[in-house]
Motif scaffolding. Sequence first.
Motif, PDB file in Angstrom:
ATOM      1  N   MET A  19      26.913 -28.286 -17.284  1.00 19.60           N
ATOM      2  CA  MET A  19      26.987 -29.653 -16.792  1.00 19.60           C
ATOM      3  C   MET A  19      25.807 -30.035 -15.911  1.00 19.60           C
ATOM      4  O   MET A  19      25.274 -31.152 -16.004  1.00 19.60           O
ATOM      5  CB  MET A  19      28.297 -29.850 -16.013  1.00 19.60           C
ATOM      6  CG  MET A  19      28.530 -31.295 -15.576  1.00 19.60           C
ATOM      7  SD  MET A  19      28.561 -32.452 -16.955  1.00 19.60           S
ATOM      8  CE  MET A  19      30.085 -31.940 -17.765  1.00 19.60           C
ATOM      9  N   LEU A  20      25.376 -29.124 -15.048  1.00 13.11           N
ATOM     10  CA  LEU A  20      24.281 -29.429 -14.140  1.00 13.11           C
ATOM     11  C   LEU A  20      22.996 -29.741 -14.904  1.00 13.11           C
ATOM     12  O   LEU A  20      22.306 -30.726 -14.605  1.00 13.11           O
ATOM     13  CB  LEU A  20      24.056 -28.259 -13.178  1.00 13.11           C
ATOM     14  CG  LEU A  20      22.953 -28.467 -12.138  1.00 13.11           C
ATOM     15  CD1 LEU A  20      23.276 -29.656 -11.256  1.00 13.11           C
ATOM     16  CD2 LEU A  20      22.779 -27.209 -11.300  1.00 13.11           C
ATOM     17  N   ILE A  21      22.691 -28.911 -15.890  1.00 11.87           N
ATOM     18  CA  ILE A  21      21.473 -29.131 -16.677  1.00 11.87           C
ATOM     19  C   ILE A  21      21.603 -30.397 -17.507  1.00 11.87           C
ATOM     20  O   ILE A  21      20.652 -31.182 -17.625  1.00 11.87           O
ATOM     21  CB  ILE A  21      21.198 -27.914 -17.587  1.00 11.87           C
ATOM     22  CG1 ILE A  21      20.946 -26.678 -16.726  1.00 11.87           C
ATOM     23  CG2 ILE A  21      19.993 -28.175 -18.487  1.00 11.87           C
ATOM     24  CD1 ILE A  21      20.807 -25.407 -17.508  1.00 11.87           C
ATOM     25  N   ILE A  22      22.793 -30.628 -18.064  1.00 14.75           N
ATOM     26  CA  ILE A  22      23.025 -31.844 -18.850  1.00 14.75           C
ATOM     27  C   ILE A  22      22.842 -33.079 -17.965  1.00 14.75           C
ATOM     28  O   ILE A  22      22.203 -34.061 -18.359  1.00 14.75           O
ATOM     29  CB  ILE A  22      24.436 -31.826 -19.471  1.00 14.75           C
ATOM     30  CG1 ILE A  22      24.537 -30.709 -20.518  1.00 14.75           C
ATOM     31  CG2 ILE A  22      24.771 -33.167 -20.110  1.00 14.75           C
ATOM     32  CD1 ILE A  22      25.943 -30.468 -21.022  1.00 14.75           C
ATOM     33  N   GLU A  23      23.398 -33.018 -16.751  1.00 18.76           N
ATOM     34  CA  GLU A  23      23.268 -34.147 -15.834  1.00 18.76           C
ATOM     35  C   GLU A  23      21.815 -34.400 -15.471  1.00 18.76           C
ATOM     36  O   GLU A  23      21.360 -35.550 -15.432  1.00 18.76           O
ATOM     37  CB  GLU A  23      24.079 -33.877 -14.559  1.00 18.76           C
ATOM     38  CG  GLU A  23      25.587 -33.954 -14.752  1.00 18.76           C
ATOM     39  CD  GLU A  23      26.336 -33.565 -13.488  1.00 18.76           C
ATOM     40  OE1 GLU A  23      25.663 -33.167 -12.508  1.00 18.76           O
ATOM     41  OE2 GLU A  23      27.568 -33.652 -13.481  1.00 18.76           O
ATOM     42  N   MET A  24      21.078 -33.332 -15.196  1.00 23.81           N
ATOM     43  CA  MET A  24      19.682 -33.485 -14.800  1.00 23.81           C
ATOM     44  C   MET A  24      18.857 -34.112 -15.920  1.00 23.81           C
ATOM     45  O   MET A  24      18.085 -35.049 -15.682  1.00 23.81           O
ATOM     46  CB  MET A  24      19.077 -32.123 -14.418  1.00 23.81           C
ATOM     47  CG  MET A  24      17.644 -32.228 -13.908  1.00 23.81           C
ATOM     48  SD  MET A  24      17.030 -30.672 -13.219  1.00 23.81           S
ATOM     49  CE  MET A  24      16.956 -29.657 -14.704  1.00 23.81           C
ATOM     50  N   ILE A 179       0.461 -19.421 -18.596  1.00 19.71           N
ATOM     51  CA  ILE A 179       0.624 -17.966 -18.507  1.00 19.71           C
ATOM     52  C   ILE A 179       1.651 -17.605 -17.427  1.00 19.71           C
ATOM     53  O   ILE A 179       2.555 -16.780 -17.640  1.00 19.71           O
ATOM     54  CB  ILE A 179      -0.726 -17.291 -18.204  1.00 19.71           C
ATOM     55  CG1 ILE A 179      -1.687 -17.471 -19.380  1.00 19.71           C
ATOM     56  CG2 ILE A 179      -0.523 -15.796 -17.907  1.00 19.71           C
ATOM     57  CD1 ILE A 179      -3.091 -16.971 -19.104  1.00 19.71           C
ATOM     58  N   LEU A 180       1.524 -18.230 -16.253  1.00 18.38           N
ATOM     59  CA  LEU A 180       2.437 -17.924 -15.153  1.00 18.38           C
ATOM     60  C   LEU A 180       3.873 -18.313 -15.488  1.00 18.38           C
ATOM     61  O   LEU A 180       4.812 -17.578 -15.170  1.00 18.38           O
ATOM     62  CB  LEU A 180       1.980 -18.646 -13.891  1.00 18.38           C
ATOM     63  CG  LEU A 180       0.731 -18.089 -13.209  1.00 18.38           C
ATOM     64  CD1 LEU A 180       0.331 -18.962 -12.029  1.00 18.38           C
ATOM     65  CD2 LEU A 180       0.956 -16.660 -12.752  1.00 18.38           C
ATOM     66  N   VAL A 181       4.040 -19.460 -16.128  1.00 17.83           N
ATOM     67  CA  VAL A 181       5.399 -19.875 -16.490  1.00 17.83           C
ATOM     68  C   VAL A 181       6.008 -18.927 -17.511  1.00 17.83           C
ATOM     69  O   VAL A 181       7.198 -18.628 -17.465  1.00 17.83           O
ATOM     70  CB  VAL A 181       5.390 -21.323 -17.016  1.00 17.83           C
ATOM     71  CG1 VAL A 181       6.730 -21.680 -17.628  1.00 17.83           C
ATOM     72  CG2 VAL A 181       5.071 -22.280 -15.881  1.00 17.83           C
ATOM     73  N   ALA A 182       5.190 -18.427 -18.430  1.00 17.25           N
ATOM     74  CA  ALA A 182       5.690 -17.443 -19.395  1.00 17.25           C
ATOM     75  C   ALA A 182       6.198 -16.195 -18.670  1.00 17.25           C
ATOM     76  O   ALA A 182       7.248 -15.640 -19.025  1.00 17.25           O
ATOM     77  CB  ALA A 182       4.580 -17.073 -20.384  1.00 17.25           C
ATOM     78  N   VAL A 183       5.487 -15.781 -17.619  1.00 16.19           N
ATOM     79  CA  VAL A 183       5.909 -14.619 -16.828  1.00 16.19           C
ATOM     80  C   VAL A 183       7.229 -14.908 -16.117  1.00 16.19           C
ATOM     81  O   VAL A 183       8.160 -14.090 -16.122  1.00 16.19           O
ATOM     82  CB  VAL A 183       4.823 -14.242 -15.799  1.00 16.19           C
ATOM     83  CG1 VAL A 183       5.337 -13.161 -14.845  1.00 16.19           C
ATOM     84  CG2 VAL A 183       3.565 -13.766 -16.511  1.00 16.19           C
ATOM     85  N   LYS A 215      22.735 -20.862 -22.378  1.00 18.76           N
ATOM     86  CA  LYS A 215      22.308 -21.286 -21.046  1.00 18.76           C
ATOM     87  C   LYS A 215      20.876 -20.841 -20.770  1.00 18.76           C
ATOM     88  O   LYS A 215      20.048 -21.637 -20.289  1.00 18.76           O
ATOM     89  CB  LYS A 215      23.232 -20.692 -19.977  1.00 18.76           C
ATOM     90  CG  LYS A 215      22.889 -21.129 -18.565  1.00 18.76           C
ATOM     91  CD  LYS A 215      23.703 -20.399 -17.530  1.00 18.76           C
ATOM     92  CE  LYS A 215      23.236 -18.958 -17.385  1.00 18.76           C
ATOM     93  NZ  LYS A 215      23.868 -18.270 -16.230  1.00 18.76           N
ATOM     94  N   ILE A 216      20.566 -19.601 -21.091  1.00 15.86           N
ATOM     95  CA  ILE A 216      19.215 -19.083 -20.880  1.00 15.86           C
ATOM     96  C   ILE A 216      18.207 -19.880 -21.699  1.00 15.86           C
ATOM     97  O   ILE A 216      17.128 -20.244 -21.213  1.00 15.86           O
ATOM     98  CB  ILE A 216      19.153 -17.582 -21.243  1.00 15.86           C
ATOM     99  CG1 ILE A 216      19.960 -16.761 -20.221  1.00 15.86           C
ATOM    100  CG2 ILE A 216      17.706 -17.098 -21.273  1.00 15.86           C
ATOM    101  CD1 ILE A 216      20.121 -15.303 -20.603  1.00 15.86           C
ATOM    102  N   CYS A 220      15.191 -22.078 -20.074  1.00 13.60           N
ATOM    103  CA  CYS A 220      13.826 -21.696 -20.430  1.00 13.60           C
ATOM    104  C   CYS A 220      13.087 -22.854 -21.088  1.00 13.60           C
ATOM    105  O   CYS A 220      11.890 -23.069 -20.835  1.00 13.60           O
ATOM    106  CB  CYS A 220      13.841 -20.485 -21.364  1.00 13.60           C
ATOM    107  SG  CYS A 220      14.319 -18.938 -20.560  1.00 13.60           S
ATOM    108  N   LEU A 221      13.790 -23.623 -21.924  1.00 13.41           N
ATOM    109  CA  LEU A 221      13.175 -24.780 -22.571  1.00 13.41           C
ATOM    110  C   LEU A 221      12.760 -25.824 -21.530  1.00 13.41           C
ATOM    111  O   LEU A 221      11.662 -26.399 -21.617  1.00 13.41           O
ATOM    112  CB  LEU A 221      14.144 -25.402 -23.574  1.00 13.41           C
ATOM    113  CG  LEU A 221      13.642 -26.648 -24.329  1.00 13.41           C
ATOM    114  CD1 LEU A 221      12.404 -26.294 -25.142  1.00 13.41           C
ATOM    115  CD2 LEU A 221      14.738 -27.210 -25.225  1.00 13.41           C
ATOM    116  N   VAL A 222      13.613 -26.040 -20.532  1.00 13.92           N
ATOM    117  CA  VAL A 222      13.286 -26.987 -19.469  1.00 13.92           C
ATOM    118  C   VAL A 222      12.070 -26.507 -18.684  1.00 13.92           C
ATOM    119  O   VAL A 222      11.148 -27.284 -18.384  1.00 13.92           O
ATOM    120  CB  VAL A 222      14.487 -27.181 -18.522  1.00 13.92           C
ATOM    121  CG1 VAL A 222      14.090 -27.983 -17.293  1.00 13.92           C
ATOM    122  CG2 VAL A 222      15.631 -27.866 -19.258  1.00 13.92           C
ATOM    123  N   MET A 223      12.021 -25.212 -18.363  1.00 15.34           N
ATOM    124  CA  MET A 223      10.894 -24.659 -17.616  1.00 15.34           C
ATOM    125  C   MET A 223       9.591 -24.799 -18.396  1.00 15.34           C
ATOM    126  O   MET A 223       8.549 -25.178 -17.833  1.00 15.34           O
ATOM    127  CB  MET A 223      11.168 -23.188 -17.286  1.00 15.34           C
ATOM    128  CG  MET A 223      12.282 -22.968 -16.280  1.00 15.34           C
ATOM    129  SD  MET A 223      12.699 -21.218 -16.050  1.00 15.34           S
ATOM    130  CE  MET A 223      11.176 -20.579 -15.363  1.00 15.34           C
TER     131      MET A 223
END
Length: 388
Positions: A19-24, A179-183, A215-216, A220-223
């Motif tokens: 719900m939190l991710i959906i709301e955001m 690169i950093l986000v992938a890490v 959820k993961i 990860c897609l949002v990041m």
Amino acid sequence: MLKKVDIVGIIKKNINQFMLIIEMIAIFLLFSVLTDGMFLTPINVSNLLMQACTFSLLAIGMVFLLIAGEIDISAGAALGFLGTLAAILQCKLHMGTISVIIITVIFGLVIGAWNGFWVAYCNIPSFIVTMASQLVFKGLTLLIGGGTSIGPMSDKFCVLGQGYIPSLLSDNINVLTLILVAVFVIIYIILELKKRKDRMAYNLEVAPLWRDYLKIAVICLVMITIAYVLAIYKGIPYAVLLLLAITIIFSVVANSTAFGRRTYAIGGNKEVAKLSGINVRRSTFMLFVQMGMITAIASIQYLGRIRQATPQAGTSFEFSAITGCIVGGASTMGGVGTVIGAVIGTVLVAGIDNGMSLLNLSAEWQNIVKGLILLFAVAIDIITKKKK
């Protein structure tokens, strides 16, 4: 018919997880439409994240207190006081950046110890102690700052609040950001899977495997999406890197250390925690010391972003942090909450604040909306806890 009922049951059981991710996502898309796309432009996303970092840092310390059944409503005033102290040390006493940071963190620890002493060893409710401290720190800010703005801070000091990581290979896109986000994505996946494994090892209830994987994948897609938006602007702000590092550290502390387990035990049932051998007073004291340290770090990041200390700095920051924690799944009744949930919740709250500013809503209406969000978040938390 049976199959349909089962599907509905699964949806009801698992919807809270997402719900939190959906709301955001829904709220951010709504603001993007209402602002003609301005909300999700790279420059605004970057500014939003830098603004959210201050609230999220405070929320990391706050969520530990909420889990233990405590609260700190002096955090915003303490942040303002520490920022004014740091500005005086550098702008009036001409101290170096490193020395200013060290002294600010030390004072943050002292502030945490002050609150922790009255709560843990004098048995005064944390709401009363921190409400009194809020008044004290507001007074001290005016006393040492003279009620005026102090600045500007040096460019070196402001790197943490305004700087971006350097670009590599290309001027059109910040490759180092990707690169950093992938890490960080890999680290997040490892932590989530480890948390699931630990819960299984202690014979605790775990979500269905597909739900954890979903959820993961969504997070990860949002990041990755946010990383790409930042990469085509200036890259990741140093403030965001600081927040990610502290989020990871304190997620490990909460989930994989004795200190974290004691915190959840105290919030679940303080008397049972005492009977099981936990030193509740010492643990509570250390939670407030930890909050003081994190507040100092947040004050350094915030001061670096605005470049000067002001008498109004930190006003209502604690309520944004508390709202973010509750929206992110923490309970006002103790025993429940996560660091990652608190960070995501405060980003959502900061996004709403940013969106309302882009829509040119007056301060009065912004305060009304934020107050209602906090009220409804607490109401939903209490109702849900009673039902359980």
